[in-house]
Design a protein around this motif. Structure first.
Motif, PDB file in Angstrom:
ATOM      1  N   UNK A 354       0.863  -1.182   0.000  1.00  0.00           N
ATOM      2  CA  UNK A 354       0.000   0.000   0.000  1.00  0.00           C
ATOM      3  C   UNK A 354       0.909   1.244   0.000  1.00  0.00           C
ATOM      4  N   UNK A 355       0.990   1.911  -1.166  1.00  0.00           N
ATOM      5  CA  UNK A 355       1.911   3.056  -1.307  1.00  0.00           C
ATOM      6  C   UNK A 355       1.666   4.147  -0.261  1.00  0.00           C
ATOM      7  N   UNK A 356       0.395   4.307   0.142  1.00  0.00           N
ATOM      8  CA  UNK A 356       0.112   5.387   1.100  1.00  0.00           C
ATOM      9  C   UNK A 356       0.675   5.069   2.491  1.00  0.00           C
ATOM     10  N   UNK A 357       1.145   3.841   2.695  1.00  0.00           N
ATOM     11  CA  UNK A 357       1.670   3.450   4.008  1.00  0.00           C
ATOM     12  C   UNK A 357       3.205   3.352   4.012  1.00  0.00           C
ATOM     13  N   UNK A 358       3.812   3.779   2.915  1.00  0.00           N
ATOM     14  CA  UNK A 358       5.280   3.791   2.891  1.00  0.00           C
ATOM     15  C   UNK A 358       5.771   4.921   3.808  1.00  0.00           C
ATOM     16  N   UNK A 359       6.692   4.601   4.732  1.00  0.00           N
ATOM     17  CA  UNK A 359       7.166   5.654   5.647  1.00  0.00           C
ATOM     18  C   UNK A 359       8.485   6.275   5.186  1.00  0.00           C
ATOM     19  N   UNK A 360       9.161   5.630   4.239  1.00  0.00           N
ATOM     20  CA  UNK A 360      10.420   6.165   3.734  1.00  0.00           C
ATOM     21  C   UNK A 360      11.064   5.175   2.780  1.00  0.00           C
ATOM     22  N   UNK A 361      12.320   5.451   2.424  1.00  0.00           N
ATOM     23  CA  UNK A 361      13.061   4.568   1.502  1.00  0.00           C
ATOM     24  C   UNK A 361      14.445   4.312   2.078  1.00  0.00           C
ATOM     25  N   UNK A 362      14.988   3.134   1.784  1.00  0.00           N
ATOM     26  CA  UNK A 362      16.285   2.810   2.395  1.00  0.00           C
ATOM     27  C   UNK A 362      17.402   3.745   1.927  1.00  0.00           C
ATOM     28  N   UNK A 363      17.240   4.365   0.751  1.00  0.00           N
ATOM     29  CA  UNK A 363      18.301   5.243   0.263  1.00  0.00           C
ATOM     30  C   UNK A 363      18.130   6.688   0.730  1.00  0.00           C
ATOM     31  N   UNK A 364      17.011   7.006   1.408  1.00  0.00           N
ATOM     32  CA  UNK A 364      16.781   8.389   1.850  1.00  0.00           C
ATOM     33  C   UNK A 364      17.213   8.569   3.296  1.00  0.00           C
ATOM     34  N   UNK A 365      17.707   9.776   3.587  1.00  0.00           N
ATOM     35  CA  UNK A 365      18.072  10.054   4.984  1.00  0.00           C
ATOM     36  C   UNK A 365      16.827  10.379   5.805  1.00  0.00           C
ATOM     37  N   UNK A 366      15.820  10.985   5.109  1.00  0.00           N
ATOM     38  CA  UNK A 366      14.635  11.450   5.834  1.00  0.00           C
ATOM     39  C   UNK A 366      13.444  10.549   5.569  1.00  0.00           C
ATOM     40  N   UNK A 367      12.565  10.470   6.549  1.00  0.00           N
ATOM     41  CA  UNK A 367      11.318   9.723   6.350  1.00  0.00           C
ATOM     42  C   UNK A 367      10.417  10.509   5.405  1.00  0.00           C
ATOM     43  N   UNK A 368       9.645   9.816   4.588  1.00  0.00           N
ATOM     44  CA  UNK A 368       8.712  10.524   3.706  1.00  0.00           C
ATOM     45  C   UNK A 368       7.332  10.634   4.355  1.00  0.00           C
ATOM     46  N   UNK A 369       7.062   9.785   5.329  1.00  0.00           N
ATOM     47  CA  UNK A 369       5.776   9.867   6.033  1.00  0.00           C
ATOM     48  C   UNK A 369       6.045   9.708   7.533  1.00  0.00           C
ATOM     49  N   UNK A 370       6.604  10.788   8.108  1.00  0.00           N
ATOM     50  CA  UNK A 370       6.996  10.689   9.524  1.00  0.00           C
ATOM     51  C   UNK A 370       5.764  10.590  10.428  1.00  0.00           C
ATOM     52  N   UNK A 371       4.623  11.163  10.004  1.00  0.00           N
ATOM     53  CA  UNK A 371       3.413  11.076  10.858  1.00  0.00           C
ATOM     54  C   UNK A 371       3.061   9.630  11.112  1.00  0.00           C
ATOM     55  N   UNK A 372       3.035   8.834  10.035  1.00  0.00           N
ATOM     56  CA  UNK A 372       2.659   7.429  10.199  1.00  0.00           C
ATOM     57  C   UNK A 372       3.704   6.686  11.051  1.00  0.00           C
ATOM     58  N   UNK A 373       4.963   7.004  10.792  1.00  0.00           N
ATOM     59  CA  UNK A 373       6.047   6.365  11.548  1.00  0.00           C
ATOM     60  C   UNK A 373       5.849   6.602  13.055  1.00  0.00           C
TER      61      UNK A 373
END
Ligand code: SF4
Ligand code: SF4
Ligand code: SF4
Length: 442
Positions: A354-373
């Motif tokens: 579920x793309x809307x539940x992705x919290x980030x990516x292993x290659x990124x330093x920052x979370x893309x969905x910190x609220x969910x995290x």
């Protein structure tokens, strides 16, 4: 010093007429006289009566935390919060659930991975995964779980990742497991896992042969899979004798008896082997995903089913409550990640694909969905839930699934969250009395 009756006390008259007092905070249990029982009820209303208890009884009650200092129950919550946070924020273990593919050869109707995409983890993502692991310098142990889709459809990815970990990562793999439908456990796969031993293999059956074959059929030709999976389990048990096999038997209202029959049949067939069967209660949701659909077993009934199964020794488990902390799951552990084929990170197994539940990516330093995290990591803790903070069952409760909690909080869900058997209606009295009758008197 002011004393009072703890809020973790439960008093009741057993069905045979004798009074019992139980403290969930210490898991202590006493048979008392009717006179003392009545007096304890009086003390609940007026704590000054505590002074009338004789010294030895007062000491016993203090010792069992039946009588506590005022504020002591509040302080207990702080201590519990501290201990659960220690578990949650520990960085000693890096726990990775790796999803090398979302593809699957089956098409189970209840599969939560709606709109499963085809495609395996690419070399570039494997590269990023190795870097991601290396960045977790404080980890002293690595836990790896293979998950999907059907992970063995991407066996090549599993081989590559494990070889790279063996060659380049200094952290020892202490826990290695796979969740698979069991169809592709070929000799080649088994030979590979002889070199990269698995602690556990989890395989699901959907009931007896007839029911399983109706549900778990090959997407390509509609053929059932029961016989092939059972044969594969036979081979695994012989070839990988040190690996624990855990068979989840999915049950809903319609096929409750399937578990009992399969348990009898298969435990006889595989007697003495390293294999266990357990019921997987299907949580089938209604269409607007706010409650369980009618085929699903309601939560209280599921807990009663466990109680009856423990009583009949169909399942190993405790009738008497157990003091425990909420050990959490990957959603509530800071160092636990579910990594999908594109290197996307989820916190909950139910969110995979579920793309809307992705919290980030292993290659990124920052979370893309910190609220969910943070909703998973912190929002779902007992100390952020007033019901749990006030709950008598908290000391003996294994916690709840944060995924359902978030549904209740943010999506108008109406799920019963409690997983503590004794919380089901009348179940505390039934558990305690059953235990007393079968153990204390023997
Ligand atoms: S085997 Fe698992 S991943 Fe495949 S369709 Fe069934 S539930 Fe989904
Ligand atoms: S949140 Fe619930 S469903 Fe998700 S991983 Fe944790 S226990 Fe499993
Ligand atoms: S999950 Fe339910 S039983 Fe457990 S502490 Fe919270 S309210 Fe009580």
């Amino acid at each position: 010093m002011n004393y009072e009756i703890s809020k973790y006390i439960h008093t009741f008259i057993s069905s045979k007429g004798y009074p019992l007092i139980y403290c969930s905070r210490t898991n202590a249990f006493l048979k008392i006289t009717k006179e003392l029982y009545d007096f304890v009820l009086e003390i609940k209303k007026d704590s000054s009566l505590i002074n009338e208890l004789d010294d030895s009884l007062l000491d016993l009650f203090k010792n069992k935390k039946i009588i506590v200092k005022s504020n002591e129950d509040e302080d207990y919550l702080l201590e519990r919060q501290f201990n659960e946070e220690q578990i949650s924020y520990s960085q000693k273990t890096l726990s990775l659930t790796l999803v090398p593919t979302l593809s699957c050869n089956f098409d189970c109707p209840y599969c939560f991975e709606e709109g499963k995409r085809v495609g395996n983890m690419k070399n570039e993502t494997i590269e990023q995964l190795i870097l991601f692991i290396k960045k977790h310098e404080s980890a002293k142990q690595l836990d790896i779980t293979w998950y999907g889709g059907e992970p063995l459809l991407a066996f090549g990815v599993i081989q590559k990742v494990l070889s790279r970990i063996n060659e380049e990562i200094n952290i020892p793999v202490k826990w290695h497991t796979i969740v698979t439908n069991g169809y592709y456990f070929t000799n080649k796969v088994i030979d590979f896992f002889k070199l990269h031993p698995l602690n556990c293999i989890q395989i699901t059956l959907d009931g007896d042969r007839e029911r399983h074959d109706k549900i778990r059929k090959q997407k390509s030709n509609g053929e059932g899979s029961y016989d092939k999976i059972i044969n594969n389990i036979d081979t695994i048990l012989n070839e990988l004798p040190d690996t624990q096999i855990s068979i989840r038997v999915n049950i809903e209202k319609e096929n409750l008896d399937d578990f009992i029959c399969l348990q009898r049949e298969l435990s006889q067939k595989w007697e003495g082997k390293k294999i266990t069967l357990y019921p997987g209660i299907l949580r089938i949701e209604n269409e607007d995903k706010t409650a369980l659909a009618c085929e699903a077993i309601p939560q209280w009934d599921a807990l009663k089913f466990y109680f009856e199964s423990y009583k009949k020794k169909i399942l190993n488990g405790n009738i008497y409550p157990v003091l425990q902390y909420n050990e959490g799951c990957c959603a509530t552990m800071i160092n636990a990640y579910i990594v999908g084929p594109k290197g996307e990170i989820y916190k909950c197994w139910n969110d995979v694909s579920d793309d809307s539940k992705i919290v980030g990516y292993i290659h990124d330093k920052k979370l893309t969905n910190s609220s969910l995290f943070f909703r998973y990591l912190i929002g779902s803790k007992f100390y952020n839930n007033e019901d749990c903070k006030q709950c008598f069952f908290l000391p003996i409760c294994p916690g709840y699934c944060p995924w359902f909690r978030l549904k209740n909080q943010h999506e108008n869900g109406k799920y019963i969250l409690c997983q503590c058997i004794q919380k089901a209606p009348n179940m505390l009295n039934d558990c305690l009395e059953y235990w007393y009758e079968t153990n204390a008197n023997s």
